[in-house]
Design an enzyme around this catalytic site. Sequence first.
Site, short mmCIF file in Angstrom:
data_model
loop_
_atom_site.label_atom_id
_atom_site.label_comp_id
_atom_site.label_asym_id
_atom_site.label_seq_id
_atom_site.Cartn_x
_atom_site.Cartn_y
_atom_site.Cartn_z
N LYS A 1 62.57 16.83 -27.11
CA LYS A 1 62.32 15.62 -27.82
C LYS A 1 62.90 15.79 -28.94
O LYS A 1 63.17 14.35 -29.72
CB LYS A 1 60.32 15.28 -28.02
CG LYS A 1 59.79 15.21 -26.38
CD LYS A 1 59.96 13.48 -26.73
CE LYS A 1 58.89 12.47 -25.10
NZ LYS A 1 58.46 13.54 -24.14
N SER B 1 52.50 10.78 -27.86
CA SER B 1 50.65 11.48 -27.34
C SER B 1 50.81 13.11 -27.44
O SER B 1 50.59 13.33 -26.98
CB SER B 1 50.93 11.25 -25.79
OG SER B 1 52.33 11.84 -24.83
N GLU C 1 57.02 13.96 -10.42
CA GLU C 1 56.40 13.04 -11.77
C GLU C 1 54.40 13.93 -11.40
O GLU C 1 54.64 15.03 -10.05
CB GLU C 1 55.68 11.67 -11.43
CG GLU C 1 56.62 10.66 -11.80
CD GLU C 1 56.50 9.81 -11.39
OE1 GLU C 1 56.44 8.59 -12.17
OE2 GLU C 1 56.77 8.86 -9.84
N GLY D 1 49.84 10.13 -11.49
CA GLY D 1 50.64 9.30 -11.95
C GLY D 1 52.22 9.37 -11.48
O GLY D 1 52.69 9.43 -12.00
N ASP E 1 53.56 6.66 -11.24
CA ASP E 1 54.26 5.22 -11.49
C ASP E 1 55.88 5.07 -11.18
O ASP E 1 56.59 4.77 -10.28
CB ASP E 1 54.15 5.49 -12.64
CG ASP E 1 54.67 5.17 -13.71
OD1 ASP E 1 54.14 6.47 -14.05
OD2 ASP E 1 55.39 4.88 -14.40
N SER F 1 60.69 20.78 -19.95
CA SER F 1 61.14 20.23 -20.60
C SER F 1 60.22 20.83 -22.30
O SER F 1 60.80 20.51 -23.30
CB SER F 1 60.47 19.24 -20.29
OG SER F 1 58.90 19.37 -20.05
C1 LIG Z 1 57.79 13.40 -23.07
C2 LIG Z 1 57.75 15.50 -22.22
C3 LIG Z 1 58.14 14.24 -21.35
C4 LIG Z 1 58.26 13.38 -20.26
O1 LIG Z 1 59.89 12.56 -20.92
P1 LIG Z 1 60.04 11.41 -20.47
O2 LIG Z 1 61.48 10.82 -21.32
O3 LIG Z 1 59.27 10.45 -21.30
O4 LIG Z 1 59.70 10.68 -19.47
C5 LIG Z 1 57.71 15.94 -20.15
N1 LIG Z 1 58.03 16.72 -20.96
C6 LIG Z 1 57.90 17.33 -22.18
C7 LIG Z 1 57.24 18.58 -22.41
C8 LIG Z 1 57.43 16.20 -22.60
O5 LIG Z 1 56.96 16.43 -24.18
#
Ligand SMILES: *Cc1c(COP(=O)(O)O)cnc(C)c1O
Length: 331
Positions: free
Chosen positions: A54, A79, A212, A216, A218, A312
């Site tokens: 992010k 969140s 996903e 969830g 969606d 991520s």
């Molecule tokens: C925000 C986040 C996601 C999802 O990312 P999106 O861009 O909302 O699809 C997945 N993994 C982590 C660790 C995140 O912080």
Amino acid sequence: MPLAIDYADIEAAAHRLHGVAHRTPTFTSRTADDRTGAHLYFKCENLQRMGAFKFRGAYNALAQFSPAQRKKGAIAFSSGNHAQAIALAARLLGMPAAIVMPQDAPSMKIEATKGYGAEVILYDRYSQDREALGRQLAAERGMTLIPPYDHPHVMAGQGTAAKELIEQARALDPAHGALDVLVVCVGGGGLISGCAVAAKHLLPHCKVIGVEPEAGNDVQQSLRKGEIVHIDVPQTIADGAQTQHAGQLTFPVIRALVDDVVTVSDAQLVRTMRFFAERMKLVVEPTGCLAAAAVLEGVLGVRGKRVGVIVSGGNVDLRRYAELLLEGAQP
Ligand SMILES: *Cc1c(COP(=O)(O)O)cnc(C)c1O
């Protein structure tokens, strides 16, 4: 309607992030390759600044503020990881930041956000509409609202993760390093939309698969229906993917460029978290395990393929992490 971003936006984001974001490592694992019969390349965004991809999108957005916007600063509703990302990016760029967070967000994420110098405003995610609240606060204070995924600068920033992964996989194996498949977790779709634009530009034959949480799904439903489906707040340990719907900007990109979306269960996420800890010595948060779980748990058939997997993020309360790791373990 053209898509919200193209590859030139991702290249521009990569220039802005150069020397600011980490070029996170891409790791391989013999154990993972043996288990799946594939060649897996794990892009470790759990090792990114503030612990998740992010930071890329947040910094790319804030770096493009006008002088007037910089003075008033940025506001975000999140969140967790987006909050820390905006807070850190604002601090690096010398501007104020206010973050609207759910009361039940992991305490580590709330503390880390405050630690980066942002003001934290808490709300009840089951009774209050965070988007309305964020917009109201932004209007009152003259701050610029940066949403966690539905923004072209955010999407382009996130896409730099796939650009790097594709370059790194090629460098690891110059003869065969072109990926056949890229697997990416999906919350609101900021990460996967940026990554899909990068992947389809650099490797037009590469399949892009979203993952996903089962509870969830969606975006999976939205793709089948051809329009954005809204769901209740999903109950899953993947707290970074508890989004209720894809974005107005992210969904058209997903629809155009993502080949399929699959789902994994919380139990599969926990087993994958354990795999990362035990075998790869990596701390990965439950949401960060989504893409890897689809591959390692056999939800996606990848035998014989070269597979990029985005890991991520790695922000998880230590107590929670320990509990999840030990759950069901032999004494
Ligand atoms: C925000 C986040 C996601 C999802 O990312 P999106 O861009 O909302 O699809 C997945 N993994 C982590 C660790 C995140 O912080």
